[in-house]
Design an enzyme around this catalytic site. Structure first.
Site, PDB file in Angstrom:
ATOM      1  N   GLU A 132       0.822  -1.215   0.000  1.00  0.00           N
ATOM      2  CA  GLU A 132       0.000   0.000   0.000  1.00  0.00           C
ATOM      3  C   GLU A 132       0.853   1.260   0.000  1.00  0.00           C
ATOM      4  O   GLU A 132       0.506   2.243  -0.669  1.00  0.00           O
ATOM      5  CB  GLU A 132      -0.935  -0.020   1.208  1.00  0.00           C
ATOM      6  CG  GLU A 132      -2.043  -1.049   1.080  1.00  0.00           C
ATOM      7  CD  GLU A 132      -2.921  -1.144   2.305  1.00  0.00           C
ATOM      8  OE1 GLU A 132      -4.002  -1.742   2.209  1.00  0.00           O
ATOM      9  OE2 GLU A 132      -2.539  -0.625   3.374  1.00  0.00           O
ATOM     10  N   HIS A 165     -10.084   0.072   0.960  1.00  0.00           N
ATOM     11  CA  HIS A 165     -10.323  -0.682   2.191  1.00  0.00           C
ATOM     12  C   HIS A 165     -11.781  -1.129   2.336  1.00  0.00           C
ATOM     13  O   HIS A 165     -12.073  -1.981   3.180  1.00  0.00           O
ATOM     14  CB  HIS A 165      -9.901   0.136   3.413  1.00  0.00           C
ATOM     15  CG  HIS A 165      -8.412   0.144   3.634  1.00  0.00           C
ATOM     16  ND1 HIS A 165      -7.569   0.951   2.918  1.00  0.00           N
ATOM     17  CD2 HIS A 165      -7.635  -0.586   4.467  1.00  0.00           C
ATOM     18  CE1 HIS A 165      -6.321   0.722   3.322  1.00  0.00           C
ATOM     19  NE2 HIS A 165      -6.334  -0.205   4.244  1.00  0.00           N
TER      20      HIS A 165
END
Length: 215
Positions: A132, A165
């Protein structure tokens, strides 16, 4: 290899890994978690390899003046606790205005998986955060910053980070993304937000597991 090519390749690797569960589940449900964990580890290693083989630094890395390894490490470690504090504050503010509970369904799902398949902790606390940071911080900022400046690029990448997410707490993850962008900007080293992100995820997971086993 140019920073643009490294960034694009990192994004492609991330998308392949992100959507891999949809294909792995067709092969074997029992191998889903180990398979995803393996792909997370391989993908994060590939991104690290691309980082070290890339000949061109990102724009942020060129302009940073506080790039001391000691400062990077200390800020990364302190960033763990600052990130935890920031997350708690934003969760509380969001709860007041939206009425949503100050807890993450995404985290609960992850803990459920870890309890069944402990190997998944490697994906959530190490490999996942590394991917990420290389994608949402280094790659996206490198591609957008020359055209939009740092803060607009940081805002866009943080919004994408939050959407990825799929948790419903958009503002919480958005603020976390901005915080990690800020850590990257201060030192010009992607390892600073990586340390903070990995450490934060590890603390959250360990705290949740302690609560589970202590109850």
């Amino acid at each position: 290899m140019s920073i643009k090519k490294v960034s694009i390749l990192s994004i492609i690797i991330y998308f392949f890994t992100f959507f891999s569960p949809f294909f792995l589940v067709l092969i074997s449900k029992n191998m889903l978690v180990p398979g995803v964990t393996f792909l997370y580890i391989i993908s994060s290693c590939l991104m690290i390899f691309l980082y070290f083989t890339g000949k061109e630094p990102a724009l942020i890395e060129q302009n940073s003046k506080l790039s001391s390894p000691v400062f990077m490490f200390l800020l990364g470690v302190s960033g763990i606790f600052l990130a935890m504090l920031l997350q708690g504050i934003v969760f509380s503010i969001e709860s007041i205005f939206t009425g949503m509970p100050p807890s993450s369904q995404n985290t609960k799902k992850i803990i459920d998986v870890i309890l069944k398949k402990p190997i998944f902790i490697l994906a959530t606390t190490i490999a996942g955060p590394i991917m990420e940071e290389f994608v949402f911080r280094r790659s996206l900022l490198s591609l957008m910053q020359p055209y939009s400046g740092f803060w607009i690029s940081a805002g866009i990448s943080s919004a994408m980070f939050s959407i990825a997410h799929q948790d419903g707490h958009f503002f919480v993850y958005f603020c976390m993304g901005l915080f990690f962008c800020f850590l990257y900007k201060i030192t010009g080293k992607i390892w600073t937000p990586i340390i903070a992100h990995c450490g934060m995820n590890a603390l959250v997971v360990l705290a949740q597991l302690a609560v589970y086993y202590g109850s």
